[in-house]
Write an enzyme that holds these catalytic residues in place. Structure first.
Site: not given
Ligand code: ACO
Length: 291
Positions: A198, A200, A206, A208-209, A211, A237, A239, A244
């Site tokens: 996963v 983005v 941030r 909602g992608i 999600k 991790n 965030g 999740y």
């Molecule tokens: C199973 C796996 O693949 S685990 C690996 C996860 N991937 C990574 O760590 C790669 C680097 N990180 C990323 O690509 C991104 O930061 C992701 C995938 C973790 C999150 O993607 P996003 O599109 O930003 O998440 P999205 O906007 O849907 O966030 C939904 C909610 O999750 C939580 N959230 C997401 N990222 C964060 C963060 N960095 N810190 C705190 N809360 C977070 C929040 O509650 C957020 O809601 P809000 O923005 O209203 O507060």
């Protein structure tokens, strides 16, 4: 709502129409802009404001978000196609290995691309699909060449005339490589989908992608007849863990002494194994007894 073979997917309010024209609110009222693809694999858009029709030059999709922070362009979550390969590799590598610079970053991306297209064989009876969140593509999915019944790696062998720009990715499968095996014959588990990779792009976070990618993966898992979804998330991790948990995943306690499989990353990385029942979001007890 966007109709797909799996049902309907929610899309954000359409700010950009099928021809790439859209509007945004500014202090002086509603302004209009147009997005035109200029190169296939390096999406660049020219933006021209009307009524002044003054061009502000060329910029890429992430810069558009920077220039117009209030604008959340239409995002469509769909199954990845062959044409998305490079951007999927790029999104993966820039998210998981952000520190690499030229030429290592290019080598990483090419390696990832080859692995995705050639290396991902799926055992018979199992499924694997890469999902993408694209920006600026047509909601009208009818103008496609190729077949979604034929897959190359985790990609549909389909090409569309209006592909959009990949901002987020997710892989979902039923291969169960990282789930504990069953019984004395150590059989592969069935009925549990597994989410991985996963990511983005940084400039689209941030919004909602992730999600929405998860929602689509859940819909797919349901469609495949799965009763639960599992994933591994790096303990550090925070965030992603919050993401999740907010989506109903719960940490599963690994029984003492059990050697459950884990993703192959650095030996120092410690993971949370998280699960969610597809049809029953809040039944934590059922989850704990599940394995
Ligand atoms: C199973 C796996 O693949 S685990 C690996 C996860 N991937 C990574 O760590 C790669 C680097 N990180 C990323 O690509 C991104 O930061 C992701 C995938 C973790 C999150 O993607 P996003 O599109 O930003 O998440 P999205 O906007 O849907 O966030 C939904 C909610 O999750 C939580 N959230 C997401 N990222 C964060 C963060 N960095 N810190 C705190 N809360 C977070 C929040 O509650 C957020 O809601 P809000 O923005 O209203 O507060």
């Amino acid at each position: 709502m966007l109709s797909t073979p799996l049902g309907t997917t929610e899309v954000s309010p359409a700010l950009i129409n099928h021809n790439g024209y859209g509007r945004f609110l500014s202090s002086s009222g509603v302004s209009h802009f147009s997005l035109h693809h200029r190169r296939r694999h390096s999406p660049r858009f020219s933006i021209s404001h009307t009524p002044s029709s003054k061009s502000v030059g060329a910029c890429n999709a992430s810069q558009i978000v920077d220039i117009f922070p209030a604008v959340s362009p239409e995002i469509v979550v769909r199954e990845a196609r062959l044409e998305d390969c490079w951007e999927v590799a790029e999104t993966h590598c820039s998210s998981f290995f952000p520190g690499y610079s030229f030429p290592l970053d290019v080598v990483l991306r090419v390696d990832r691309l080859m692995a995705m297209v050639m290396g991902f064989s799926v055992p018979s009876g199992c499924q694997r699909t890469c999902l993408v969140a694209v920006i600026g593509s047509s909601v009208d999915e009818t103008i496609c060449i190729g077949s979604e019944d034929f897959k190359i790696g985790a990609f549909d062998a389909k090409i569309s005339l209006n592909k959009g720009y990949v901002a987020g990715i997710l892989t979902v499968d039923t291969v169960a490589d990282y789930l504990p095996r069953k019984g004395p014959l150590r059989q592969r588990r069935t009925g549990i989908a597994y989410i991985s990779n996963v990511a983005v792009r940084e400039s689209f976070r941030r919004k909602g992608i992730a999600k929405r990618l998860i929602w689509k993966a859940e819909a797919l898992a349901k469609n495949w007849g799965c009763r639960a979804i599992g994933l591994h998330c790096d303990l550090n991790n925070f965030g992603a863990t919050k993401l999740y948990k907010d989506q109903g995943f719960r940490c599963i306690k690994i029984p003492d002494g059990a050697k459950w499989p884990q993703p192959k990353t650095s030996p120092d990385t410690r993971f949370n194994f998280m699960m969610k029942l597809v049809n029953n979001n809040n039944n934590t007890q059922a989850l704990e007894q599940f394995m």
